[in-house]
Scaffold this active site. Sequence first.
Site, PDB file in Angstrom:
ATOM      1  N   LYS A   2     -18.415  11.596  75.921  1.00 54.78           N
ATOM      2  CA  LYS A   2     -17.036  11.695  76.390  1.00 54.78           C
ATOM      3  C   LYS A   2     -16.117  12.223  75.284  1.00 54.78           C
ATOM      4  O   LYS A   2     -16.403  12.108  74.098  1.00 54.78           O
ATOM      5  CB  LYS A   2     -16.552  10.320  76.855  1.00 54.78           C
ATOM      6  CG  LYS A   2     -17.311   9.766  78.052  1.00 54.78           C
ATOM      7  CD  LYS A   2     -17.039  10.582  79.308  1.00 54.78           C
ATOM      8  CE  LYS A   2     -17.684   9.984  80.550  1.00 54.78           C
ATOM      9  NZ  LYS A   2     -19.139  10.107  80.593  1.00 54.78           N
ATOM     10  N   ASP A   3     -14.988  12.794  75.717  1.00 60.60           N
ATOM     11  CA  ASP A   3     -14.036  13.421  74.804  1.00 60.60           C
ATOM     12  C   ASP A   3     -13.573  12.469  73.699  1.00 60.60           C
ATOM     13  O   ASP A   3     -13.496  11.252  73.904  1.00 60.60           O
ATOM     14  CB  ASP A   3     -12.814  13.903  75.578  1.00 60.60           C
ATOM     15  CG  ASP A   3     -13.160  14.986  76.582  1.00 60.60           C
ATOM     16  OD1 ASP A   3     -13.760  14.648  77.608  1.00 60.60           O
ATOM     17  OD2 ASP A   3     -12.849  16.152  76.323  1.00 60.60           O
ATOM     18  N   LYS A   4     -13.218  13.052  72.555  1.00 59.98           N
ATOM     19  CA  LYS A   4     -12.706  12.258  71.442  1.00 59.98           C
ATOM     20  C   LYS A   4     -11.223  11.946  71.621  1.00 59.98           C
ATOM     21  O   LYS A   4     -10.826  10.784  71.632  1.00 59.98           O
ATOM     22  CB  LYS A   4     -12.924  12.988  70.116  1.00 59.98           C
ATOM     23  CG  LYS A   4     -12.346  12.225  68.927  1.00 59.98           C
ATOM     24  CD  LYS A   4     -12.572  12.950  67.610  1.00 59.98           C
ATOM     25  CE  LYS A   4     -11.955  12.153  66.458  1.00 59.98           C
ATOM     26  NZ  LYS A   4     -12.148  12.833  65.149  1.00 59.98           N
TER      27      LYS A   4
END
Length: 303
Positions: free
Chosen positions: A62-64
């Site tokens: 998942k995105d940071k």
Amino acid sequence: MIMKEIPEDFCVKEISKLEFNEKGRYHYYLLKKRNYNTLDAISKISERLKIDTKRVGYAGNKDKFAITEQYISIKDYKVNSLRLKDIELTFVGKGSKPILLGDLEKNRFRITVRGLDKKKNGKINWIINYFDEQRFGGNNIETGKKILKNDFNDLDKPKTLLMLYVHSVQSYIWNKTVEEYLKEKSDIKIKYNHGYFIFPKGRIKNEKIPLVGYLTVIKNKKIENIIYKIINKEEIKLSDFLIQKLPKLSQKGEERDLIVSVGNFNVKYLKDDLSKNKYKAIFDFVLPKGVYATLVIKRFFKQ
């Protein structure tokens, strides 16, 4: 238009079907994180719990710069809850199988876009299934091409990162193939670092476009001609995806849907609390796994 001004502007929740079994060896947890990518969060958790990261399974990275929720599994280890700075881990049950890459159905997104001068009406029901530019990073494609040629000089990095570079090459070829395939239907063109995202205004028939690998067989002659034109220009052969020095990085190839549906789409507008006299748009929608939510936003504002 401003996306991801703060992590709270990009929220994603994983939709998974966990099969619980109280006699299972795998402990399932809900991982909530802020400003961490999944691998770094798992590394931090493993360090605190004093366990090897190899015992931890997850379905996707998942995105940071976001607020995300996803499920992870840990073999033979139970902790009811764990709190670190910007990381929260909550036990949800046990099962007989580890969570592996791809073990999710969909993702639910809530994305805030800021700095808008006016409201825009419309609805997005589908998009072309491009890889968005965050897939490619800085030199991911060039680094991936070196790996395909078994050039590992100065590449003393984790295998998960090396795999990302190889996937970047596959994704680049896929995007360029679709760009060329749809060029005659280029009603809408959105420029990005490696070309254009081309969208027809009207919905088209879905097709399977090869995500190339060493076992790829291309049935569509037009697509075959496009792919070979691209890989020849990039000085790549399909056989290069069989990586002799690190076989675990090898890619057999698969197929990716040309179009995907966007579910439960909704947008509402509010006054932007971070920009005077501007609006913010809050988008809610659901996408299949592996589909880039940022493309839904880009497509919406190009209607």
